[in-house]
Write a protein that holds these residues in place. Structure first.
Motif, PDB file in Angstrom:
ATOM      1  N   PRO A  64       0.800  -1.228   0.000  1.00  0.00           N
ATOM      2  CA  PRO A  64       0.000   0.000   0.000  1.00  0.00           C
ATOM      3  C   PRO A  64       0.837   1.285   0.000  1.00  0.00           C
ATOM      4  CG  PRO A  64      -0.830  -1.570   1.622  1.00  0.00           C
ATOM      5  CD  PRO A  64       0.487  -2.091   1.146  1.00  0.00           C
ATOM      6  N   LEU A  65       2.096   1.200   0.433  1.00  0.00           N
ATOM      7  CA  LEU A  65       2.948   2.389   0.512  1.00  0.00           C
ATOM      8  C   LEU A  65       4.054   2.382  -0.545  1.00  0.00           C
ATOM      9  CD1 LEU A  65       3.508   2.623   4.387  1.00  0.00           C
ATOM     10  CD2 LEU A  65       1.933   3.987   2.998  1.00  0.00           C
ATOM     11  N   LEU A  73      -4.628  -7.638   7.912  1.00  0.00           N
ATOM     12  CA  LEU A  73      -4.378  -6.582   8.887  1.00  0.00           C
ATOM     13  C   LEU A  73      -3.259  -5.658   8.427  1.00  0.00           C
ATOM     14  CD1 LEU A  73      -5.215  -5.594  11.719  1.00  0.00           C
ATOM     15  CD2 LEU A  73      -3.382  -7.036  12.651  1.00  0.00           C
ATOM     16  N   ALA A  74      -2.156  -6.248   7.961  1.00  0.00           N
ATOM     17  CA  ALA A  74      -1.030  -5.424   7.514  1.00  0.00           C
ATOM     18  C   ALA A  74      -1.391  -4.627   6.271  1.00  0.00           C
ATOM     19  CB  ALA A  74       0.183  -6.306   7.240  1.00  0.00           C
ATOM     20  N   THR A 113      -1.823  -0.431   7.472  1.00  0.00           N
ATOM     21  CA  THR A 113      -0.578   0.317   7.304  1.00  0.00           C
ATOM     22  C   THR A 113      -0.821   1.757   6.850  1.00  0.00           C
ATOM     23  OG1 THR A 113       0.641  -1.715   6.815  1.00  0.00           O
ATOM     24  CG2 THR A 113       1.652   0.359   6.119  1.00  0.00           C
ATOM     25  N   VAL A 114      -1.677   1.952   5.866  1.00  0.00           N
ATOM     26  CA  VAL A 114      -1.944   3.308   5.381  1.00  0.00           C
ATOM     27  C   VAL A 114      -2.629   4.167   6.446  1.00  0.00           C
ATOM     28  CG1 VAL A 114      -3.261   4.678   3.714  1.00  0.00           C
ATOM     29  CG2 VAL A 114      -1.930   2.706   2.933  1.00  0.00           C
ATOM     30  N   PRO A 115      -3.683   3.688   7.136  1.00  0.00           N
ATOM     31  CA  PRO A 115      -4.259   4.506   8.216  1.00  0.00           C
ATOM     32  C   PRO A 115      -3.244   4.873   9.300  1.00  0.00           C
ATOM     33  CG  PRO A 115      -5.775   2.757   7.632  1.00  0.00           C
ATOM     34  CD  PRO A 115      -4.508   2.488   6.881  1.00  0.00           C
ATOM     35  N   ILE A 116      -2.337   3.934   9.636  1.00  0.00           N
ATOM     36  CA  ILE A 116      -1.307   4.245  10.635  1.00  0.00           C
ATOM     37  C   ILE A 116      -0.375   5.333  10.098  1.00  0.00           C
ATOM     38  CG2 ILE A 116       0.695   3.340  11.880  1.00  0.00           C
ATOM     39  CD1 ILE A 116      -0.753   0.629  11.956  1.00  0.00           C
ATOM     40  N   ILE A 156       6.989   4.903  11.063  1.00  0.00           N
ATOM     41  CA  ILE A 156       6.178   4.369  12.157  1.00  0.00           C
ATOM     42  C   ILE A 156       5.215   3.305  11.633  1.00  0.00           C
ATOM     43  CG2 ILE A 156       4.391   4.941  13.857  1.00  0.00           C
ATOM     44  CD1 ILE A 156       5.732   7.674  14.153  1.00  0.00           C
ATOM     45  N   ALA A 157       4.617   3.572  10.470  1.00  0.00           N
ATOM     46  CA  ALA A 157       3.637   2.642   9.901  1.00  0.00           C
ATOM     47  C   ALA A 157       4.248   1.265   9.639  1.00  0.00           C
ATOM     48  CB  ALA A 157       3.057   3.214   8.610  1.00  0.00           C
ATOM     49  N   LEU A 158       5.516   1.227   9.240  1.00  0.00           N
ATOM     50  CA  LEU A 158       6.175  -0.056   9.015  1.00  0.00           C
ATOM     51  C   LEU A 158       6.771  -0.626  10.300  1.00  0.00           C
ATOM     52  CD1 LEU A 158       8.025   0.431   5.593  1.00  0.00           C
ATOM     53  CD2 LEU A 158       5.775  -0.545   6.040  1.00  0.00           C
ATOM     54  N   GLY A 159       7.229   0.245  11.189  1.00  0.00           N
ATOM     55  CA  GLY A 159       7.859  -0.221  12.420  1.00  0.00           C
ATOM     56  C   GLY A 159       6.906  -0.902  13.377  1.00  0.00           C
TER      57      GLY A 159
END
Length: 406
Positions: free
Chosen positions: A39-40, A156-157, A161-164, A173-176
């Motif tokens: 997504p990123l 879930l991932a 990920t995008v909302p985070i 942070i989104a990946l960590g």
């Protein structure tokens, strides 16, 4: 001898539930390193200054890791121990995920991704082996638990990920976040180190050289590869199929999200149904029929009806948990399961990795979807033929009783 039979009666239930918890938490993590990036991808490529070659390598790394690292996992398990190796795999997965979330260098990001995916590759092979060792009488039930957790972690991932990233304003942070999930998953396996199963020498039927000469091993591998190829094609190209049919990007995203979510109930139901039969061929046929209806509808029916056909394709995706079940159902011992799991998944992922690329080439050359759909239906024929052979009750170890082909 399983951990459960080694344990005293007072510890049996606690160990059993700890194993179930460990398998669930590990499974939740096995795809986060893959699906959190997709997504990123455009954002990451721009932020890291990653070239198109780098982006292509990043999307190919999962297949390479699953094929290569998976192949050596049984050898590592015999030397290190299954529980220790899975703990090490989760630590490796978490460390790789953490490293790549902290850097702004494309080469280091790729290296961190490779490390994380290597941990996931080990888990792919080990968990079917652990299910066979510790729950031999409940293979279907535990495969349901495993594949459901795997599907939940995958979704879930991909979904969170995008909302985070938007909430934090930082892709790091989104990946960590997913490194923290791996750390949590390691805890049960720390506690299970004292219950490490006895290590045994490789059995003759589980060696890679012999498996490469086994008809059953190859049919399981090709069945696994064809179902994985269809899955990679759908996750990579479904949105494009829908937008080419007139759906907006947002509408295509919603349908793709629904398609991903449907994998959860399918992952629950298929192993339960398949475990009721000693012969899985009727399930193989049913899933291929669902696939055929779905792809025929996507190709030939009005584009507005696409959501209906996507549901049929999602049902066909039940071939993934069925393929994982076959790794245990077609073997008598955990050691043979480990060998077949490594061989089947390594060869299978190499087969699968070519799918999305072939679809892209065929679409580009032909200027439409007729050629890609022809490829898909050809893959389904191979899936049916290999599934009919692998689905009949037989065991890898029994091939020792007859001369090997060749």
């Amino acid at each position: 001898m399983t951990v459960l039979t080694q344990a005293s009666r007072g510890r049996t239930n606690s160990l059993a539930w700890l194993l179930v918890l460990g398998i669930v938490l590990a499974a939740l993590n096995l795809r986060t390193a893959v699906t959190s990036v997709g997504p990123l991808l455009d954002h990451l490529s721009a932020a890291l200054g990653m070239t198109s070659v780098g982006s292509g390598l990043l999307t190919t790394l999962p297949v390479l890791a699953f094929a290569t690292v998976g192949a050596v996992t049984p050898t590592l398990a015999r030397r290190i121990g299954e529980h220790r190796l899975l703990l090490l795999a989760l630590v490796t997965l978490g460390a790789g995920t953490l490293v790549r979330s902290l850097v702004d260098s494309a080469p280091v990001f790729l290296m961190g991704s490779a490390v994380a995916l290597s941990g996931g590759a080990v888990g792919n092979v080990l968990i079917p082996t652990l299910i066979k060792r510790h729950f031999p009488a409940r293979t279907g039930t535990m495969t349901t638990v495993y594949t459901t957790a795997l599907a939940v972690g995958t979704m879930l991932a991909a979904a969170a990920t995008v909302p985070i990233e938007r909430a934090s304003g930082d892709w790091h942070i989104a990946l960590g976040v997913w490194a923290a999930l791996a750390a949590v998953a390691a805890v049960p396996w720390l506690l299970l180190l004292r219950s490490e199963p006895e290590r045994r020498a490789a059995q003759p039927e589980s060696g890679m050289r012999r498996l490469a000469r086994s008809k059953l091993a190859w049919t399981v591998a090709i069945y696994f590869g064809t179902q994985s190829m269809i899955a990679y094609i759908m996750f990579g190209w479904l949105a494009t199929i829908l937008t080419d049919g007139g759906f907006t990007v947002d509408q295509a995203g919603v349908i793709l999200g629904g398609f991903t979510a449907l994998n959860i109930p399918v992952s629950i139901l298929v192993p339960v149904i398949a475990a009721r039969f000693r012969d899985q061929r009727p399930v193989v046929v049913g899933l291929v029929v669902a696939y055929t209806i779905g792809f025929a509808g996507l190709w030939a029916a009005p584009a507005s009806t696409a959501p209906i056909w996507v549901v049929f394709v999602a049902i066909g995706m039940g071939s993934f948990p069925l393929a994982l079940m076959m790794l245990a159902l077609r073997t008598r011992t955990p050691e043979a399961t480990a060998g077949l799991s490594a061989f089947g998944q390594s060869a299978g992922y190499l087969i699968a990795g070519a799918g999305p690329l072939l679809v892209g080439v065929l679409r580009e050359v032909s200027g439409g979807w007729a050629a890609p759909y022809t490829l898909i239906f050809s893959v389904l024929v191979a899936q049916l033929l290999t599934g009919l052979y692998a689905g009949r009750e037989r065991y890898l170890e029994d091939e020792r009783k007859a001369p090997l082909p060749g």
